[in-house]
Design a protein around this motif. Structure first.
Motif, PDB file in Angstrom:
ATOM      1  N   ARG A  92       2.694  -1.725   3.253  1.00 28.37           N
ATOM      2  CA  ARG A  92       3.331  -2.860   3.763  1.00 28.37           C
ATOM      3  C   ARG A  92       3.543  -3.908   3.168  1.00 28.37           C
ATOM      4  O   ARG A  92       4.792  -4.868   3.211  1.00 28.37           O
ATOM      5  N   CYS A  93       2.620  -4.245   2.379  1.00 28.60           N
ATOM      6  CA  CYS A  93       2.649  -5.457   1.063  1.00 28.60           C
ATOM      7  C   CYS A  93       4.123  -5.291   0.316  1.00 28.60           C
ATOM      8  O   CYS A  93       4.670  -5.999  -0.132  1.00 28.60           O
ATOM      9  N   MET A  94       4.018  -3.797   0.024  1.00 29.48           N
ATOM     10  CA  MET A  94       5.220  -3.502  -1.054  1.00 29.48           C
ATOM     11  C   MET A  94       6.493  -3.531  -0.650  1.00 29.48           C
ATOM     12  O   MET A  94       7.389  -4.245  -1.130  1.00 29.48           O
ATOM     13  N   VAL A  95       6.448  -3.362   0.788  1.00 26.99           N
ATOM     14  CA  VAL A  95       7.877  -3.378   1.256  1.00 26.99           C
ATOM     15  C   VAL A  95       8.339  -4.826   1.405  1.00 26.99           C
ATOM     16  O   VAL A  95       9.226  -5.387   1.286  1.00 26.99           O
ATOM     17  N   LEU A  96       7.435  -5.605   2.020  1.00 26.70           N
ATOM     18  CA  LEU A  96       7.617  -7.072   2.066  1.00 26.70           C
ATOM     19  C   LEU A  96       7.906  -7.761   0.665  1.00 26.70           C
ATOM     20  O   LEU A  96       8.829  -8.626   0.654  1.00 26.70           O
ATOM     21  N   TRP A  97       7.223  -7.497  -0.360  1.00 28.04           N
ATOM     22  CA  TRP A  97       7.490  -7.940  -1.586  1.00 28.04           C
ATOM     23  C   TRP A  97       8.740  -7.508  -2.257  1.00 28.04           C
ATOM     24  O   TRP A  97       9.505  -8.241  -2.803  1.00 28.04           O
ATOM     25  N   VAL A  98       9.341  -6.161  -1.793  1.00 28.18           N
ATOM     26  CA  VAL A  98      10.354  -5.562  -2.304  1.00 28.18           C
ATOM     27  C   VAL A  98      11.637  -6.582  -1.693  1.00 28.18           C
ATOM     28  O   VAL A  98      12.798  -6.781  -2.318  1.00 28.18           O
ATOM     29  N   LYS A  99      11.384  -6.896  -0.426  1.00 28.75           N
ATOM     30  CA  LYS A  99      12.538  -7.418   0.412  1.00 28.75           C
ATOM     31  C   LYS A  99      12.772  -8.761  -0.309  1.00 28.75           C
ATOM     32  O   LYS A  99      13.521  -9.449  -0.416  1.00 28.75           O
TER      33      LYS A  99
END
Length: 99
Positions: A92-99
């Motif tokens: 979830r953190c990676m998804v938020l970071w990529v956005k």
């Protein structure tokens, strides 16, 4: 009330072997060995059941190892659940970071 006696595995196995190999009644063997008849009959029943199942009763060291392995297994399952949750959080953190 009588005092409970503990018999070692070797004695139990020997008593069961006498009953099974000689064909003597368990009551007679129990009297000869100074063991309660019901106790010896229980040992014989367990041995016959284990033989029918193709296994033998666990000795003390095997029983301790089994308990240790079960505790390790339980701990590892718990760790696995925790690691799965951590992985999900990182995803979830990676998804938020990529956005």
């Amino acid at each position: 009330m009588g005092k409970r006696r503990n018999y070692d595995a070797e004695f139990r196995e020997g008593a069961v072997r006498i009953v099974l190999e000689t064909g003597k009644p368990a009551a007679e063997v129990a009297r000869d060995l100074g063991v309660h008849e019901g106790t010896l009959q229980t040992w014989v029943s367990r041995a016959r059941g284990a033989a029918a199942a193709g296994t033998r009763p666990l000795d003390e060291s095997e029983r301790e190892e089994l308990l240790r392995l079960r505790a390790d297994n339980q701990r590892l399952r718990k760790d696995n659940v925790e690691l799965g949750m951590e992985r999900d959080v990182l995803k979830r953190c990676m998804v938020l970071w990529v956005k």
